[in-house]
Design an enzyme around this catalytic site. Structure first.
Site, PDB file in Angstrom:
ATOM      1  N   SER A  27      37.063  56.548  67.899  1.00 13.97           N
ATOM      2  CA  SER A  27      37.625  57.307  66.782  1.00 13.97           C
ATOM      3  C   SER A  27      37.303  56.648  65.451  1.00 13.97           C
ATOM      4  O   SER A  27      37.387  55.433  65.310  1.00 13.97           O
ATOM      5  CB  SER A  27      39.142  57.359  66.952  1.00 13.97           C
ATOM      6  OG  SER A  27      39.722  57.922  65.814  1.00 13.97           O
ATOM      7  N   GLU A 167      46.015  48.998  65.879  1.00  9.46           N
ATOM      8  CA  GLU A 167      45.591  48.808  64.482  1.00  9.46           C
ATOM      9  C   GLU A 167      46.762  48.794  63.479  1.00  9.46           C
ATOM     10  O   GLU A 167      46.557  48.935  62.290  1.00  9.46           O
ATOM     11  CB  GLU A 167      44.560  49.857  64.001  1.00  9.46           C
ATOM     12  CG  GLU A 167      43.515  50.328  64.981  1.00  9.46           C
ATOM     13  CD  GLU A 167      42.626  49.250  65.562  1.00  9.46           C
ATOM     14  OE1 GLU A 167      42.783  49.002  66.781  1.00  9.46           O
ATOM     15  OE2 GLU A 167      41.822  48.663  64.844  1.00  9.46           O
ATOM     16  N   TYR A 169      49.340  50.967  63.257  1.00  7.01           N
ATOM     17  CA  TYR A 169      49.956  52.254  62.912  1.00  7.01           C
ATOM     18  C   TYR A 169      51.346  52.369  63.555  1.00  7.01           C
ATOM     19  O   TYR A 169      51.819  51.424  64.198  1.00  7.01           O
ATOM     20  CB  TYR A 169      49.032  53.402  63.339  1.00  7.01           C
ATOM     21  CG  TYR A 169      47.753  53.461  62.519  1.00  7.01           C
ATOM     22  CD1 TYR A 169      47.791  53.779  61.162  1.00  7.01           C
ATOM     23  CD2 TYR A 169      46.509  53.180  63.084  1.00  7.01           C
ATOM     24  CE1 TYR A 169      46.633  53.825  60.398  1.00  7.01           C
ATOM     25  CE2 TYR A 169      45.339  53.227  62.328  1.00  7.01           C
ATOM     26  CZ  TYR A 169      45.408  53.552  60.984  1.00  7.01           C
ATOM     27  OH  TYR A 169      44.266  53.591  60.227  1.00  7.01           O
ATOM     28  N   ARG A 217      45.403  53.985  73.231  1.00  8.04           N
ATOM     29  CA  ARG A 217      44.752  52.867  72.538  1.00  8.04           C
ATOM     30  C   ARG A 217      45.780  51.764  72.339  1.00  8.04           C
ATOM     31  O   ARG A 217      46.765  51.912  71.606  1.00  8.04           O
ATOM     32  CB  ARG A 217      44.172  53.336  71.201  1.00  8.04           C
ATOM     33  CG  ARG A 217      43.395  52.255  70.506  1.00  8.04           C
ATOM     34  CD  ARG A 217      41.974  52.649  70.205  1.00  8.04           C
ATOM     35  NE  ARG A 217      41.193  51.487  69.784  1.00  8.04           N
ATOM     36  CZ  ARG A 217      40.481  51.424  68.681  1.00  8.04           C
ATOM     37  NH1 ARG A 217      40.413  52.461  67.884  1.00  8.04           N
ATOM     38  NH2 ARG A 217      39.800  50.337  68.392  1.00  8.04           N
ATOM     39  N   HIS A 255      45.505  46.601  60.591  1.00  6.86           N
ATOM     40  CA  HIS A 255      44.709  46.678  59.358  1.00  6.86           C
ATOM     41  C   HIS A 255      45.120  45.602  58.353  1.00  6.86           C
ATOM     42  O   HIS A 255      44.315  45.185  57.530  1.00  6.86           O
ATOM     43  CB  HIS A 255      44.832  48.057  58.720  1.00  6.86           C
ATOM     44  CG  HIS A 255      44.047  49.111  59.443  1.00  6.86           C
ATOM     45  ND1 HIS A 255      42.757  48.916  59.873  1.00  6.86           N
ATOM     46  CD2 HIS A 255      44.374  50.366  59.836  1.00  6.86           C
ATOM     47  CE1 HIS A 255      42.320  50.003  60.490  1.00  6.86           C
ATOM     48  NE2 HIS A 255      43.291  50.895  60.488  1.00  6.86           N
ATOM     49  N   ARG A 291      32.672  45.622  67.613  1.00  9.54           N
ATOM     50  CA  ARG A 291      31.438  44.831  67.486  1.00  9.54           C
ATOM     51  C   ARG A 291      30.583  44.884  68.751  1.00  9.54           C
ATOM     52  O   ARG A 291      30.072  43.839  69.229  1.00  9.54           O
ATOM     53  CB  ARG A 291      31.742  43.384  67.087  1.00  9.54           C
ATOM     54  CG  ARG A 291      31.959  43.181  65.612  1.00  9.54           C
ATOM     55  CD  ARG A 291      30.767  43.567  64.749  1.00  9.54           C
ATOM     56  NE  ARG A 291      29.811  42.478  64.573  1.00  9.54           N
ATOM     57  CZ  ARG A 291      28.499  42.639  64.722  1.00  9.54           C
ATOM     58  NH1 ARG A 291      27.973  43.801  65.064  1.00  9.54           N
ATOM     59  NH2 ARG A 291      27.700  41.612  64.503  1.00  9.54           N
ATOM     60  N   ALA A 313      31.978  53.249  67.777  1.00  6.39           N
ATOM     61  CA  ALA A 313      32.178  54.309  66.783  1.00  6.39           C
ATOM     62  C   ALA A 313      31.057  54.268  65.754  1.00  6.39           C
ATOM     63  O   ALA A 313      30.224  55.178  65.672  1.00  6.39           O
ATOM     64  CB  ALA A 313      33.537  54.152  66.130  1.00  6.39           C
ATOM     65  N   GLN A 342      29.782  49.339  54.494  1.00  5.62           N
ATOM     66  CA  GLN A 342      29.558  49.734  53.110  1.00  5.62           C
ATOM     67  C   GLN A 342      29.622  51.242  52.857  1.00  5.62           C
ATOM     68  O   GLN A 342      30.082  51.664  51.812  1.00  5.62           O
ATOM     69  CB  GLN A 342      28.209  49.196  52.627  1.00  5.62           C
ATOM     70  CG  GLN A 342      28.325  47.830  52.010  1.00  5.62           C
ATOM     71  CD  GLN A 342      26.981  47.278  51.594  1.00  5.62           C
ATOM     72  OE1 GLN A 342      26.413  46.435  52.277  1.00  5.62           O
ATOM     73  NE2 GLN A 342      26.462  47.739  50.497  1.00  5.62           N
ATOM     74  N   ALA A 387      14.096  50.734  50.293  1.00 12.33           N
ATOM     75  CA  ALA A 387      13.823  52.086  49.778  1.00 12.33           C
ATOM     76  C   ALA A 387      12.483  52.599  50.286  1.00 12.33           C
ATOM     77  O   ALA A 387      12.370  53.751  50.735  1.00 12.33           O
ATOM     78  CB  ALA A 387      13.830  52.070  48.246  1.00 12.33           C
TER      79      ALA A 387
HETATM   80 FE1  SF4 Z   1      27.493  50.620  60.574  1.00 11.70          FE
HETATM   81 FE2  SF4 Z   1      27.242  49.976  57.977  1.00 11.70          FE
HETATM   82 FE3  SF4 Z   1      26.557  52.393  58.917  1.00 11.70          FE
HETATM   83 FE4  SF4 Z   1      29.118  51.715  58.773  1.00 11.70          FE
HETATM   84  S1  SF4 Z   1      27.719  51.930  57.045  1.00 11.70           S
HETATM   85  S2  SF4 Z   1      28.104  52.741  60.466  1.00 11.70           S
HETATM   86  S3  SF4 Z   1      29.017  49.590  59.330  1.00 11.70           S
HETATM   87  S4  SF4 Z   1      25.600  50.443  59.398  1.00 11.70           S
END
Ligand code: SF4
Ligand code: NAP
Length: 669
Positions: A27, A167, A169, A217, A255, A291, A313, A342, A387
């Site tokens: 999820s 997590e 919640y 979970r 979290h 991971r 995920a 990111q 790029a």
């Molecule tokens: Fe993975 Fe980074 Fe893409 Fe998120 S943004 S799914 S952490 S590669």
């Protein structure tokens, strides 16, 4: 043909549902869940993953009632109309050959709303809103709402439900002393605290009938003070099994925990030992998570008996075809998730639609479409950094004939520097992916070739992705041999001495400080010890005192700004990078003026006080300048040319924007 990943790709039956393999797309909230008008986009996003071969998809979390919202007007499953609308999602996933479960998530005190509720009225450290404690009747109603949401999910055509009990919640908030200080039947002793999830699973089972899979979970390690003991976690798992759960999925850390659990610096499979410990005691299947980003690792965890299923995920966000590629012995073509957060979690926490740094089409499947060009254009791409690689691959995928020029003898540009950083080694996977895709697509790659106006003369289009060069600030003594550029340090051409000053505390200054202090012999055990993760049998919540790192160099990180060092780093990872600096005893100086670099070291003025840092080297991390010579020449010559990546904008140089520009360019050419 023998299967390349026989354990991962083996079918498994959970309740009445047979999954074609043991890969689960875990999820993850994307932002497409919140409004019904985004359902077609969400359906396409999931259907692409289903066509890509994954065994089971689990949706982002849907609240069982309004008090359980993650934020105002967030996703919920509370009525028949919503269930009806979800039939588009389940229908498209089934048509694509997949199976899908809906996750039921009550945010509790993590709800970013003034009317959030929890077990007790205790504010979360990561949320400005203080929750109201649920009344005894309110708890009863919430249990029923979970069961009702599960029934609606079943009506919507979902193949299973997942009850989010980890997590940090609401369910976790009931389970832990930290957040449950009730004195009614839902609190007080650990048995009473466990009653909430057990009742939820029991009533959900009553609602959905015997064979419908219920995934629970479970928080294996809370990683917060006042979290559950291992005995409590084990007891709960067995009671949840008895109450009617079909599968236990595993979660690590609340979290609000100050231990990183999923970002790149967390070693691959770092938490598998906890799953293995749980699985030994369970009769129902157990799913590992966190991971795990390669088919090799997923297959090994199942083969070794750590888990029966593996949840990934973000890796499925990064590559919808992950499983098909693995099954077809094309694992070297998988676009691997680098755990950077990111474009996915950092976006979600900023209320932006999630996507993926390495796959900008994620969650934009209906908008960014690479349709084959009507005419096969000949396109030159100059520069093979993030790029250029992205543009070359995407333009070739859209049917163009692409030639990629790179002045260095190797591909990668800034990727090569990034992958040298401890904890960012995953960037090597992105480089492997692009390299392989260029081969598969037959892109003409010309390494060691500095393209000029003549080189690109015969092409229909030219894309300039010549990247950046490090900025050299005009500090007196900058030409002194002690002053070196970050690129020289990261590419190994300079090995700094034992005492180093780093000028500039942006993302790269912080990364370079980690690089300079990191002990390369660090093991998983060391990593866990640095973050204070202990044996949960001995330490409540799995948390103990942390062990400082032994930095291999003495580093001072300096910036001119007066604010906190690393303030501009990513929301979900910046705190962890700042913590590593502290663990590594990096001295931090803000508000500095650079006076001189000479044999004595770096001369500074801080708060009007001159001082000298006695260092062997001064590493310059003062940002970058665009390399645009060829672009300017082509513009002057009136040639059709597009500039992308760091050559376009050096400030905010970032792989996310660079890769996205490359893909979007191909979608519009
Ligand atoms: Fe993975 Fe980074 Fe893409 Fe998120 S943004 S799914 S952490 S590669
Ligand atoms: P940056 O973030 O722009 O930081 C460079 C720093 O150098 C500035 O913060 C500035 O700080 C200082 N500086 C600028 N001009 C200077 C000058 N003339 N003299 C002395 N100092 C000067 O650049 P970066 O660190 O090279 O990172 C580039 C980009 O890479 C970032 O924008 C980020 O997107 C990405 N990145 C992110 C991460 C991450 O999030 N973990 C990691 C690596 C890279 P002061 O003016 O305060 O000194």
């Amino acid at each position: 043909m023998t299967s390349p990943y026989p354990h991962l790709l083996e079918p498994i039956t959970i309740g009445d549902l047979t999954l074609r393999n043991r890969a689960v797309m875990g999820s993850m909230h994307t932002g497409l869940e919140d409004f019904f008008w985004d359902i077609p986009k969400l359906a396409k996003y999931f259907a692409d993953r289903a066509s890509g071969g994954v065994g089971l998809i689990i949706t982002g979390g849907y609240a069982p009632n309004k008090r359980g919202w993650l934020k105002p007007f967030a996703s919920e499953m509370t009525n028949r109309l919503q269930a009806q609308r979800h039939q588009q999602i389940t229908g498209e996933v089934h048509e694509a050959g997949g199976a899908i479960a809906m996750q039921i998530l009550h945010a509790g005190r993590y709800g970013y709303t003034p009317f959030s509720v929890s077990a007790s009225s205790i504010k979360a450290p990561i949320n400005p809103f203080k929750p109201t404690a649920l009344s005894t009747k309110g708890v009863e109603q919430t249990v029923n709402d979970f069961a009702r949401a599960a029934g609606l999910a079943q009506k919507a055509g979902y193949d299973a439900v997942e009850i989010m009990g980890s997590e940090g919640y609401l369910i976790n908030q009931f389970l832990a002393e930290r957040t449950n200080q009730r004195d009614d039947i839902w609190g007080g002793t650990s048995a009473r605290r466990m009653r909430f999830p057990i009742e939820i699973v029991r009533r959900t089972r009553e609602t959905v009938g015997a064979g419908f899979p219920i995934i629970y979970r479970l928080s294996l390690l809370d990683l917060v003070e006042g979290g559950q003991t291992w005995d409590e976690v084990m007891e709960l798992a067995l009671l949840i099994e008895d109450a009617g759960a079909t599968v236990i999925n595993t979660g690590i850390g609340w979290h609000e925990a100050r231990v990183p659990t999923i970002i790149t610096q967390v070693p691959r499979g770092a938490w598998a030992w906890t799953t293995a410990r749980l699985r030994k005691e369970m009769a129902i299947p157990v799913c590992a998570s966190n991971r795990i980003n390669t088919p090799e690792l997923a297959d090994r965890l199942i083969a070794e008996g750590t888990a029966d299923l593996v949840s990934m995920a973000r890796p499925l966000l990064a590559d919808p075809e992950f499983i098909n590629k693995a099954a077809a012995e094309r694992a070297d073509e998988i676009n691997t998730c680098i755990a950077c957060n990111q474009a996915c979690l950092d976006h979600v926490f900023k209320n932006k639609l999630a996507s993926c740094l390495v796959n900008p089409r994620a969650c934009h499947e209906t908008e960014i479409v690479l349709t084959p060009s009507r005419r096969k254009r000949e396109i030159a791409v100059v520069g093979a950094g993030p790029a250029g690689l992205s543009a070359a691959v995407s333009l070739a995928e859209a049917g163009n004939k692409v030639t990629l020029f790179e002045k260095n003898p190797h591909l990668g540009g800034q990727f090569r520097l990034a992958m040298a950083i401890p904890g960012k080694e995953e960037f090597a996977e992105t480089l492997r992916y692009f390299t392989r895709r260029l081969e598969v697509l037959g892109v003409d790659v010309r390494l060691g070739t500095t393209a000029d106006v003549t080189t690109v003369a015969g092409f229909d289009e030219v894309v300039i992705s010549t990247g950046v060069e490090p900025r050299v600030p005009s500090i007196p003594g900058i030409e002194h041999p002690k002053a070196v550029l970050y690129s020289e340090v990261l590419d190994g051409s300079v090995v700094p001495g034992k005492k180093v000053a780093v000028i500039g505390a942006g993302g790269i200054g912080v990364d370079v400080s980690v690089f300079l202090t990191h002990d390369p012999s660090e093991t998983l055990e060391d990593w866990l010890a640095h973050w204070g993760v202990g044996d949960p049998d001995l330490h409540r919540g799995g948390l103990t005192d942390h062990k400082d790192r032994e930095p291999v160099r003495e580093v001072t990180l300096v910036q001119r700004k007066t604010g906190m060092i690393g303030a501009g780093l990513g929301k979900t990872s910046g705190w962890a990078h700042r913590a590593v600096l502290k663990q590594s005893a990096v001295t931090q100086i803000s508000g500095a003026t650079y006076d001189l670099i000479d044999d004595a070291g770096l001369h500074l003025t801080v708060n009007g006080q001159p001082q000298v840092l006695d260092v062997d080297h001064v590493v310059i991390c003062a940002g970058q300048e665009s390399v645009r010579g060829l672009y300017n020449e082509l513009v002057a010559a009136g040639r059709p040319v597009t500039v992308i990546g760091g050559a376009d904008v050096a400030a905010e140089l970032d792989a996310k924007r660079a890769i996205e520009q490359g893909v979007r360019l191909a979608a519009t050419v």
